[in-house]
Write a protein that holds these residues in place. Sequence first.
Motif, PDB file in Angstrom:
ATOM      1  N   GLY A  27       1.193  -1.135  -0.423  1.00 29.26           N
ATOM      2  CA  GLY A  27      -0.498  -0.269   0.037  1.00 29.26           C
ATOM      3  C   GLY A  27       0.820   1.311  -0.332  1.00 29.26           C
ATOM      4  N   ALA A  28       1.765   1.088   0.487  1.00 31.49           N
ATOM      5  CA  ALA A  28       2.967   2.317   0.717  1.00 31.49           C
ATOM      6  C   ALA A  28       3.600   2.595  -0.310  1.00 31.49           C
ATOM      7  CB  ALA A  28       3.487   2.236   2.442  1.00 31.49           C
ATOM      8  N   THR A  29       4.452   1.597  -1.010  1.00 29.94           N
ATOM      9  CA  THR A  29       4.603   1.824  -2.948  1.00 29.94           C
ATOM     10  C   THR A  29       3.763   2.115  -3.180  1.00 29.94           C
ATOM     11  OG1 THR A  29       5.660  -0.224  -2.178  1.00 29.94           O
ATOM     12  CG2 THR A  29       5.460   0.815  -4.290  1.00 29.94           C
ATOM     13  N   LEU A  30       2.802   1.764  -3.315  1.00 35.52           N
ATOM     14  CA  LEU A  30       1.168   2.054  -4.087  1.00 35.52           C
ATOM     15  C   LEU A  30       1.075   3.279  -3.752  1.00 35.52           C
ATOM     16  CD1 LEU A  30      -0.492   1.703  -6.685  1.00 35.52           C
ATOM     17  CD2 LEU A  30      -2.091   0.752  -4.796  1.00 35.52           C
ATOM     18  N   LEU A  31       1.096   3.996  -2.732  1.00 38.39           N
ATOM     19  CA  LEU A  31       0.781   5.258  -2.823  1.00 38.39           C
ATOM     20  C   LEU A  31       1.618   6.190  -3.312  1.00 38.39           C
ATOM     21  CD1 LEU A  31      -1.574   7.276  -1.196  1.00 38.39           C
ATOM     22  CD2 LEU A  31      -0.150   7.042   0.934  1.00 38.39           C
ATOM     23  N   ALA A  32       2.992   6.086  -2.928  1.00 34.41           N
ATOM     24  CA  ALA A  32       4.178   6.452  -2.802  1.00 34.41           C
ATOM     25  C   ALA A  32       4.559   6.680  -4.829  1.00 34.41           C
ATOM     26  CB  ALA A  32       5.178   6.284  -2.333  1.00 34.41           C
ATOM     27  N   LEU A  33       4.468   5.707  -5.247  1.00 29.48           N
ATOM     28  CA  LEU A  33       3.825   5.884  -6.832  1.00 29.48           C
ATOM     29  C   LEU A  33       2.818   7.290  -7.389  1.00 29.48           C
ATOM     30  CD1 LEU A  33       4.678   2.367  -7.417  1.00 29.48           C
ATOM     31  CD2 LEU A  33       6.093   4.036  -8.130  1.00 29.48           C
ATOM     32  N   ILE A  34       1.722   6.662  -7.211  1.00 28.34           N
ATOM     33  CA  ILE A  34       0.525   7.553  -6.587  1.00 28.34           C
ATOM     34  C   ILE A  34       1.354   8.794  -7.131  1.00 28.34           C
ATOM     35  CG2 ILE A  34      -2.076   8.051  -6.048  1.00 28.34           C
ATOM     36  CD1 ILE A  34      -2.675   5.096  -5.970  1.00 28.34           C
ATOM     37  N   ALA A  35       1.533   8.843  -6.062  1.00 23.96           N
ATOM     38  CA  ALA A  35       1.932  10.560  -5.642  1.00 23.96           C
ATOM     39  C   ALA A  35       2.875  11.089  -6.654  1.00 23.96           C
ATOM     40  CB  ALA A  35       2.512  10.658  -4.410  1.00 23.96           C
ATOM     41  N   LEU A  36       3.461  10.440  -7.511  1.00 23.99           N
ATOM     42  CA  LEU A  36       4.143  10.914  -8.322  1.00 23.99           C
ATOM     43  C   LEU A  36       3.513  11.593  -9.368  1.00 23.99           C
ATOM     44  CD1 LEU A  36       7.292   8.166  -8.979  1.00 23.99           C
ATOM     45  CD2 LEU A  36       7.291  10.101  -7.979  1.00 23.99           C
ATOM     46  N   GLY A  37       2.673  10.638 -10.084  1.00 23.73           N
ATOM     47  CA  GLY A  37       1.943  11.054 -10.995  1.00 23.73           C
ATOM     48  C   GLY A  37       1.059  12.336 -11.562  1.00 23.73           C
ATOM     49  N   HIS A  38       0.907  12.608  -9.661  1.00 25.40           N
ATOM     50  CA  HIS A  38      -0.838  12.511  -9.049  1.00 25.40           C
ATOM     51  C   HIS A  38      -0.677  13.645  -8.641  1.00 25.40           C
ATOM     52  CE1 HIS A  38      -3.562  10.183 -11.723  1.00 25.40           C
ATOM     53  NE2 HIS A  38      -2.728   9.521 -11.450  1.00 25.40           N
ATOM     54  N   LEU A  51      -7.398   0.191  -3.630  1.00 25.95           N
ATOM     55  CA  LEU A  51      -7.877  -0.247  -2.771  1.00 25.95           C
ATOM     56  C   LEU A  51      -8.152  -1.789  -2.501  1.00 25.95           C
ATOM     57  CD1 LEU A  51      -9.475   1.555  -0.152  1.00 25.95           C
ATOM     58  CD2 LEU A  51      -7.266   0.537   0.709  1.00 25.95           C
ATOM     59  N   PRO A  52      -9.536  -2.353  -3.232  1.00 30.87           N
ATOM     60  CA  PRO A  52      -9.570  -3.799  -3.145  1.00 30.87           C
ATOM     61  C   PRO A  52      -8.603  -4.959  -3.595  1.00 30.87           C
ATOM     62  CG  PRO A  52     -10.558  -2.250  -4.262  1.00 30.87           C
ATOM     63  CD  PRO A  52      -9.641  -1.218  -3.844  1.00 30.87           C
ATOM     64  N   ALA A  53      -7.480  -4.644  -4.007  1.00 31.31           N
ATOM     65  CA  ALA A  53      -6.221  -5.662  -4.335  1.00 31.31           C
ATOM     66  C   ALA A  53      -5.342  -5.258  -2.917  1.00 31.31           C
ATOM     67  CB  ALA A  53      -5.966  -5.033  -5.299  1.00 31.31           C
ATOM     68  N   VAL A  54      -5.084  -4.197  -2.799  1.00 29.40           N
ATOM     69  CA  VAL A  54      -3.852  -4.275  -1.230  1.00 29.40           C
ATOM     70  C   VAL A  54      -4.561  -5.244  -0.293  1.00 29.40           C
ATOM     71  CG1 VAL A  54      -3.236  -2.805   0.482  1.00 29.40           C
ATOM     72  CG2 VAL A  54      -3.374  -2.165  -2.377  1.00 29.40           C
ATOM     73  N   LEU A  55      -6.145  -4.599  -0.047  1.00 28.05           N
ATOM     74  CA  LEU A  55      -6.597  -5.122   0.900  1.00 28.05           C
ATOM     75  C   LEU A  55      -6.894  -6.957   0.990  1.00 28.05           C
ATOM     76  CD1 LEU A  55      -9.947  -1.864   1.729  1.00 28.05           C
ATOM     77  CD2 LEU A  55      -8.083  -2.737   2.943  1.00 28.05           C
ATOM     78  N   TRP A  56      -6.962  -7.478  -0.106  1.00 27.71           N
ATOM     79  CA  TRP A  56      -7.158  -8.660  -0.638  1.00 27.71           C
ATOM     80  C   TRP A  56      -5.625  -9.086   0.046  1.00 27.71           C
ATOM     81  CZ3 TRP A  56      -6.860 -11.879  -6.139  1.00 27.71           C
ATOM     82  CH2 TRP A  56      -6.773 -12.638  -5.756  1.00 27.71           C
ATOM     83  N   LEU A  57      -4.551  -9.014   0.296  1.00 25.50           N
ATOM     84  CA  LEU A  57      -3.839  -9.438   0.935  1.00 25.50           C
ATOM     85  C   LEU A  57      -4.347 -10.137   2.543  1.00 25.50           C
ATOM     86  CD1 LEU A  57      -1.031  -7.564  -0.694  1.00 25.50           C
ATOM     87  CD2 LEU A  57      -1.507  -9.581  -1.691  1.00 25.50           C
ATOM     88  N   ALA A 167     -14.853  -2.755   6.264  1.00 26.85           N
ATOM     89  CA  ALA A 167     -15.732  -2.539   5.807  1.00 26.85           C
ATOM     90  C   ALA A 167     -15.774  -1.003   4.763  1.00 26.85           C
ATOM     91  CB  ALA A 167     -16.949  -3.287   6.246  1.00 26.85           C
ATOM     92  N   LEU A 168     -15.844  -0.343   5.656  1.00 32.15           N
ATOM     93  CA  LEU A 168     -15.775   1.036   5.145  1.00 32.15           C
ATOM     94  C   LEU A 168     -15.257   1.083   4.389  1.00 32.15           C
ATOM     95  CD1 LEU A 168     -17.200   4.143   5.762  1.00 32.15           C
ATOM     96  CD2 LEU A 168     -15.246   4.363   7.940  1.00 32.15           C
ATOM     97  N   ALA A 169     -13.734   0.790   4.043  1.00 33.18           N
ATOM     98  CA  ALA A 169     -12.755   1.523   3.010  1.00 33.18           C
ATOM     99  C   ALA A 169     -12.908   0.735   1.639  1.00 33.18           C
ATOM    100  CB  ALA A 169     -11.430   0.517   3.109  1.00 33.18           C
ATOM    101  N   LEU A 170     -13.614  -0.587   1.898  1.00 37.50           N
ATOM    102  CA  LEU A 170     -14.082  -0.957   0.535  1.00 37.50           C
ATOM    103  C   LEU A 170     -15.387  -0.379  -0.028  1.00 37.50           C
ATOM    104  CD1 LEU A 170     -13.366  -5.272   1.479  1.00 37.50           C
ATOM    105  CD2 LEU A 170     -12.576  -3.845  -0.211  1.00 37.50           C
ATOM    106  N   LEU A 171     -16.446  -0.061   1.323  1.00 31.31           N
ATOM    107  CA  LEU A 171     -17.488   0.854   0.680  1.00 31.31           C
ATOM    108  C   LEU A 171     -17.096   1.649  -0.123  1.00 31.31           C
ATOM    109  CD1 LEU A 171     -20.206   0.606   0.888  1.00 31.31           C
ATOM    110  CD2 LEU A 171     -20.749   1.956   3.114  1.00 31.31           C
ATOM    111  N   LEU A 172     -16.138   2.307   0.251  1.00 31.23           N
ATOM    112  CA  LEU A 172     -15.896   3.484  -0.151  1.00 31.23           C
ATOM    113  C   LEU A 172     -15.338   3.738  -1.593  1.00 31.23           C
ATOM    114  CD1 LEU A 172     -15.750   6.641  -0.124  1.00 31.23           C
ATOM    115  CD2 LEU A 172     -12.048   6.221   1.188  1.00 31.23           C
ATOM    116  N   SER A 173     -14.617   2.389  -1.630  1.00 29.17           N
ATOM    117  CA  SER A 173     -13.982   1.878  -3.083  1.00 29.17           C
ATOM    118  C   SER A 173     -15.348   1.395  -3.972  1.00 29.17           C
ATOM    119  CB  SER A 173     -13.160   0.598  -2.874  1.00 29.17           C
ATOM    120  OG  SER A 173     -12.479   0.257  -3.721  1.00 29.17           O
ATOM    121  N   CYS A 174     -15.827   0.940  -3.040  1.00 27.49           N
ATOM    122  CA  CYS A 174     -17.620   1.281  -4.371  1.00 27.49           C
ATOM    123  C   CYS A 174     -18.077   2.163  -4.732  1.00 27.49           C
ATOM    124  CB  CYS A 174     -18.356  -0.225  -3.320  1.00 27.49           C
ATOM    125  SG  CYS A 174     -18.151  -1.760  -3.141  1.00 27.49           S
ATOM    126  N   VAL A 175     -18.403   3.218  -4.127  1.00 22.62           N
ATOM    127  CA  VAL A 175     -18.996   4.102  -4.498  1.00 22.62           C
ATOM    128  C   VAL A 175     -17.838   4.839  -5.231  1.00 22.62           C
ATOM    129  CG1 VAL A 175     -19.212   6.553  -3.290  1.00 22.62           C
ATOM    130  CG2 VAL A 175     -19.969   4.733  -2.125  1.00 22.62           C
TER     131      VAL A 175
END
Length: 558
Positions: A27-38, A51-57, A167-175
């Motif tokens: 998750g931290a690696t993904l967030l750092a990469l996202i911050a590079l381009g956005h 989030l969904p793929a990270v939470l699957w772990l 559950a809240l994180a997954l709900l937010l991702s669904c929204v």
Amino acid sequence: MTALSSPDSPPRPASHRRAWLACGVVGATLLALIALGHDGRRIAQLAVLALPAVLWLLWPLHSARMRQLRTVFVWLWVMGFALDAAVRAYLLDTYQAAPDGAMVLGAAANTNAREGGEYLWMHWRSAVVWCAVLVAAGVLVGMFARRGAVASAASARPSRGITALVALALLLSCVAYASKPWRRLHPAIFWTQWVDSLHTLQAAWADQQKQRDRLMAQAEGIAPVITQAGPSTVVLVITDSINRDNMGLYGYGRATTPRLQAHKAQAGEQMTVLKNAWSVDASTLPALRNMFHFGLPEGDDPPHVLALARAAGYKVWWISNHDDLAIEQQHARFADVVDMVNRTPGRASASLDGEILDCVQEALADTGTERKLIVVHLMGAHPHYSLRFPANANPFDDDVDAVESGLVKEGRSAWVRRFRQEYDAALLYHDFVVSELLQQTRAPGDPGKPGKPGKPGEYRAWMYLSDHGQEVGHVSDRAGHSPATASGYRIPAVVWRNREPLPAEAAQQPFRADWTGWTLMNLLHIQWNGQQAERDVLGSSYRWQAPRIPVAVESFTR
């Protein structure tokens, strides 16, 4: 889910701790990469979408095969976001542009596979850096994605707080996925739509005949008239990527334009160097669009310069050293004669601009035409700079002169200094080609003498300018197109004519390349009911208006 035990549960197994560590690192690696381009809220939006793929772990799996599938899926998921971020970061750092911006879409639609490879070869340093970032991220994610939760007999139930949080994180991702503005940011969706936009743009360029027919009908309806009797020949030379700061004609410290300077000394008041010329675009397609549509917005339905010239009675040639679909469809095909000398796809082809000289000579020697407009489109100093001049013709590669010393003092890297040497060598060869074009135009009219085409007493005029500039260590340690520095907009512009002297004040007036059409109409002696004399730099009614360009310019008069 067994990610975290309740207070009354036994201690968490080591596999569960590893799953949380894996989730945190991925998750931290993904967030750092996202911050590079956005930036701003888009970082949060992309993070929620990811989030969904990270939470699957954190979800315990019994099957070894399913765990392998999860590892592969999570790795591909994260690397998709990583690649998206790296491309965006590169474009933002180099061009201050987004991938779906007009500049990037236009350039990509106008690029083939060979040209893309050539571009990457020139910018291989940046490519290596970003590839290294992606490889490091890929290795790190691959190592930890394998450590997802494993179901076992020792599994403990998660606490209610952790369950609610997940559950809240997954709900937010669904929204987020239900919201179109959020969903379209997902790399898979964004780049699919980007490719569709690219194909739409290319299809529009490939089917321009209806647009050309409409513009020709519009020009005939305008009914432009020629106000000067007798034979007339006007040559318009448009070059690519020339920064006037690198021309001896403009005071540069290296002898890059000795022939043009000799022409200026000989021609006197018949030749004017516009000292303060600017492009309003830092890339070719919008620059040419503005040149040939008088710098007027699409909403004004502006006519095309070449259509007006033909409607007035000029025969038009387009002689080009570019192999370029967009330019050919949008502009070149308005001409009566189209000669695309460069047959090799890719702007980085090795076709030298001198190849067009014989074609221009033939056009000038056409004695059966009373009025001619000859448009010459050169490669100029478009990257790669080393391909813009003959082999072993770089006189600046060994000497440590004042320019080299100045670049060292300013902290420019060795590779940028090398590019500057190649760029200046390209300008020296460019000086030869442009001077030959001017010499061909200036030659006395005598159809009986080889090399001296034309008709006795013929009016002749010649205009030369670049579509945009180029950054080669002028204000930053980089080389190439530059919409973010003034170097991307500083261009040369020169006018010659063989009749009345050119106005002396024009040399000092600031000049906009998007107003080229108004000055060209003056040189062609064409009048039409859309005339705006205040935009003709050679006219007595000229009134300067500073253009809006995305960089701060201290003064447009220097």
